[in-house]
Design a protein around this motif. Structure first.
Motif, PDB file in Angstrom:
ATOM      1  N   PHE A   1       0.665  -1.230   0.048  1.00 35.14           N
ATOM      2  CA  PHE A   1      -0.068   0.099   0.012  1.00 35.14           C
ATOM      3  C   PHE A   1       0.992   1.047  -0.102  1.00 35.14           C
ATOM      4  CE2 PHE A   1      -1.850   3.435   2.578  1.00 35.14           C
ATOM      5  CZ  PHE A   1      -3.009   3.561   1.794  1.00 35.14           C
ATOM      6  N   LEU A   2       1.803   1.286   0.894  1.00 30.70           N
ATOM      7  CA  LEU A   2       2.558   2.643   1.123  1.00 30.70           C
ATOM      8  C   LEU A   2       3.291   2.855  -0.033  1.00 30.70           C
ATOM      9  CD1 LEU A   2       4.046   3.142   4.630  1.00 30.70           C
ATOM     10  CD2 LEU A   2       2.234   4.383   3.440  1.00 30.70           C
ATOM     11  N   SER A   3       4.058   1.738  -0.728  1.00 29.31           N
ATOM     12  CA  SER A   3       5.020   2.084  -1.684  1.00 29.31           C
ATOM     13  C   SER A   3       4.237   2.184  -2.967  1.00 29.31           C
ATOM     14  CB  SER A   3       5.964   0.647  -1.787  1.00 29.31           C
ATOM     15  OG  SER A   3       5.153  -0.448  -2.103  1.00 29.31           O
ATOM     16  N   ILE A   4       2.994   1.765  -3.184  1.00 32.92           N
ATOM     17  CA  ILE A   4       2.093   2.269  -4.351  1.00 32.92           C
ATOM     18  C   ILE A   4       1.740   3.767  -4.199  1.00 32.92           C
ATOM     19  CG2 ILE A   4      -0.206   1.988  -5.227  1.00 32.92           C
ATOM     20  CD1 ILE A   4      -0.057  -1.031  -4.658  1.00 32.92           C
ATOM     21  N   ALA A   5       1.493   4.011  -3.102  1.00 27.39           N
ATOM     22  CA  ALA A   5       0.932   5.486  -2.739  1.00 27.39           C
ATOM     23  C   ALA A   5       2.214   6.393  -3.042  1.00 27.39           C
ATOM     24  CB  ALA A   5       0.517   5.713  -1.445  1.00 27.39           C
ATOM     25  N   LEU A   6       3.401   6.177  -2.589  1.00 29.94           N
ATOM     26  CA  LEU A   6       4.425   6.922  -2.739  1.00 29.94           C
ATOM     27  C   LEU A   6       5.475   6.750  -3.755  1.00 29.94           C
ATOM     28  CD1 LEU A   6       5.695   6.956   0.930  1.00 29.94           C
ATOM     29  CD2 LEU A   6       4.222   8.750  -0.357  1.00 29.94           C
TER      30      LEU A   6
END
Length: 723
Positions: free
Chosen positions: A588-593
């Motif tokens: 989730f975080l790496s997709i967002a950032l």
């Protein structure tokens, strides 16, 4: 397979039919239309502050309270009130007990005021002398609820609000009746499926956003194996104030962001069977806490005490509503990225590829009556290693130099550019940074700005005292330094500012800040009491000033409010804490950032399954990190760094070069692009789609796999050509 497909189709049609019937006359029974936007309608039932959010296109509905009882009366009175109330409080009375206050079981009054896109509900519990307001509005595809701080009233002696849960049942489901999952902010991201858990779990995810509050609880030393290795892995900190719910077959869901007051808020996500048979996730705001106050500083006796003042901030949650093909974890991550950029909570940075190769300069071991230096990587040795990498084709690296300061890596705090003589001294360090910078190697000096070493500093008046006025101690079972204190936030800021000023005077422009990047606490000082919110404001100002002054500022696993100041996100976790109730890990975080901030992983050296870790780097777009030393790590056996069991450059040279060669090629294809799609296929392949037309296929299986006409080798990745 056909029967399964027919059953799923019938289930979807049944849901849509029920929704259509419920809204046949324009609104469900007992509800009024309170607001609408182009795509959504918001309905309100006034007695219980119950909100329904209906997608106009599909008719699918998210409910905030139970519409019918499905567990045959198993729920006790308190739970019945909880499940049917739009807001639930816990109330402290006389410091000894807490009570639930809901809109079913407790006498109360509610007065409503309506405005263009929502309403305000003023609630008062006469038996507790407690009042507050809930403001709710529908803005486009977002539903926002807020408890204004100035609306809170506590009018009875000894009775206080402890916690506030806003719409704790929003999007709930019963047992395995609905396909989908809850997203929790554990590590990079995890899913709890909405399947029937059959009562296996007594509880679910419950973590404070930005980590626990050490100002209220003593820390304990970690247990070591053979006096060297930690036997218990600490859970991941929650770095982003988010959670989510997806009903995948119905094509509806949300990403929720705790937007205000999140520094004193927990994310709660409990699967069915954990107390009740409903899946639910929500934000729970802490208003006042109870702690143990020692009778005196030398006594083991204590008494329960309530905080003198409540936390004073608005409490706001934003539900970003999702529908259709966006109602999944990828859609949640994409929506979060849009939210971050639109609100200025993150800014797009240079995401160009750099292999991260960190160095440890020196540590200390016991010797006679004191300590002596253990030199691991001098400035000259660091130069030689970087030159080797450059010659091998790794012409762009990022290095965090740890243990560069006089006294070694555990000489804390640091407030000046005074390099340890054993690594070559300040001039050698400055020359290294300047010379290697000209070759494309960015070197950052590491500053752990949170702690002070009890053995190397006598300034204990700079140490944080907990809310109970006892000094906050961090104890461990390490070989040399077993006790550290936390710096008063103001002192952390001062010492960081002094270090930055000295670095700039000496022409050094890169820093990596740790400690204050992901830690918040309450504390007491000279009779005053300070909250996590106070701490957050001091740390944010310190990081902002650092970023303004320096050419490049990297932050170690930073909390979300600091992302806007970061040039790099260090140590982004690729995994989760592996809680038993988690069903799947998702990036989730790496997709967002991805495409916003350059992200570097934790150290490859210390990963048990390096093949899988390598593939996950390709999947997430996160860059690799290595922690190396010129000398063999066996030299650290009697230092506090004894857990660094595999760092020798001779061991890792070829691996670093291989990772740089292979992953740099992928990074060149995706640099600056956003991830728009993430799918896990049945054949073990994960498909990642970027908005520049690149598709990355990662095969985690031990056999070759075919997908989209492309053969992806076993345990490897392949990037498709741009369209």
């Amino acid at each position: 397979m056909r029967a399964k497909g027919l059953y799923a189709l019938c289930a979807v049609l049944a849901v849509l039919l029920l929704a259509a019937c419920a809204f046949a006359d324009g609104m469900p029974e007992g509800y009024r239309l309170a607001a609408e936007s182009e795509e959504w309608e918001m309905y309100l039932s006034e007695p219980t502050l119950s909100v329904l959010l209906r997608n106009k296109a599909s008719g699918a509905v998210l409910e905030s309270t139970l519409s019918d009882e499905k567990d045959d009366g198993k729920n006790k009175k308190a739970w019945k009130g909880y499940l049917r109330s739009g807001v639930v409080l816990s109330v402290i009375r006389d410091a000894n007990n807490t009570y639930q206050a809901d809109l079913i079981n407790n006498e109360h009054t509610i007065g409503y005021t309506y405005f263009e896109n929502g309403f305000r509900a003023d609630i008062y519990y006469e038996e507790y002398g407690i009042g507050f307001a809930v403001e709710a509005r529908l803005e486009g595809n977002d539903f926002i609820a807020r408890v204004p701080d100035d609306s809170i009233r506590e009018e009875m002696d000894g009775v206080y609000i402890a916690t506030v849960s806003l719409f704790p049942m929003m999007g709930y489901t019963h047992l395995g009746d609905t396909a989908g999952y809850m997203l929790i902010p554990d590590g990079n991201g995890a899913l709890i499926s909405l399947t029937d858990k059959e009562g296996r779990f007594a509880t679910g995810f419950s973590q404070m956003i930005y980590g626990p509050d050490s100002g209220f609880s003593e820390s304990s030393a970690n247990t070591l194996l053979w006096d060297r290795y930690e036997t218990v892995v600490k859970p991941n900190r929650v770095t982003a104030p988010v959670y989510g719910m997806a009903h995948t077959e119905e094509g509806i869901g949300y990403l929720a962001v705790a937007e205000e007051g999140e520094d004193r808020c927990s994310v709660e996500a409990h699967p069915n069977g954990a107390m009740v048979d409903y899946n639910r996730c929500f934000a729970k705001f802490l208003v006042r806490d109870i702690y143990q106050q020692p009778l005196n500083q030398s006594s083991s006796g204590s008494v329960k005490t309530v905080e003198k003042d409540r936390t004073r901030h608005d409490m706001t949650v934003r539900w970003c509503l999702l529908s259709g093909e966006n109602a999944n974890y990828t859609g949640m991550a994409v929506r979060y990225r849009e939210y971050l950029l639109d609100t200025g909570r993150a800014e797009k940075r240079d995401t160009a590829w750099r292999t991260r190769v960190d160095f440890l300069g020196s540590d200390r071991e016991k010797f006679l009556m004191g300590t002596r230096a253990v030199t691991m990587t001098t400035a000259e040795q660091a130069r030689e290693i970087l030159d080797e990498l450059h010659a091998a084709g790794a012409v762009s690296t990022l290095t965090v130099y740890k243990g560069w300061q006089k006294g070694g890596v555990n000489a804390l705090p640091t407030d000046s550019l005074n390099a340890d003589g054993v690594i070559g001294g300040t001039k050698a360090l400055k020359d290294l940074i300047s010379d290697e910078g000209a070759k494309g190697h960015l070197i950052l000096l590491y500053d752990e700005a949170l702690r002070m070493n009890a053995s190397t500093t006598a300034f204990t008046y700079d140490a944080v005292k907990m809310v109970n006025k006892r000094t906050l101690k961090e104890e461990n079972t390490k070989q040399v330094y077993s006790l550290f204190y936390r710096l008063i936030p103001k002192k952390s800021a001062e010492k960081l500012a002094n270090l930055v000023s000295d670095m700039r005077k000496n022409g050094v422009g890169g820093i990596a800040v740790a400690g204050i990047s992901n830690t918040l606490m309450s504390w007491s000082l000279k009779g005053g009491y300070y909250t996590r919110g106070d701490c957050a404001r001091v740390y944010e100002e310190a990081v902002k000033n650092t970023a303004d002054a320096m050419d490049f500022t990297a932050l170690e696993e930073p909390a979300a409010p600091l992302w806007r100041y970061a040039d790099a996100f260090l140590d982004l976790p690729l995994d989760t804490s592996d809680y038993m109730y988690e069903d799947e890990q998702v990036p989730f975080l790496s997709i967002a950032l991805k495409g916003v901030l350059p992200m570097w992983s934790s150290y490859v050296n210390f990963e048990a399954n390096k093949t899988e870790f390598y593939l996950r780097l390709a999947e997430t777009g996160v860059y690799p990190s290595f922690y190396v030393t010129a000398e063999d790590s066996s030299a650290l056996i009697y230092t506090n760094s004894a857990d660094l069991y595999s760092t020798g450059w001779e061991t890792w040279r070829e691996t670093v070069i291989e990772y740089d060669r292979e992953l740099k090629r992928l990074a060149g294809m995706t640099d600056g692009a956003f991830i728009t799609g993430h799918e896990r296929m049945d054949n073990g392949v994960t498909k990642v789609t970027y908005d520049n037309g690149v598709t990355v296929y990662v095969n985690y299986s031990e056999t070759d796999a075919e997908i989209d006409g492309i053969t992806v080798g076993a345990l490897s990745w392949k990037a498709g050509e741009k369209e």
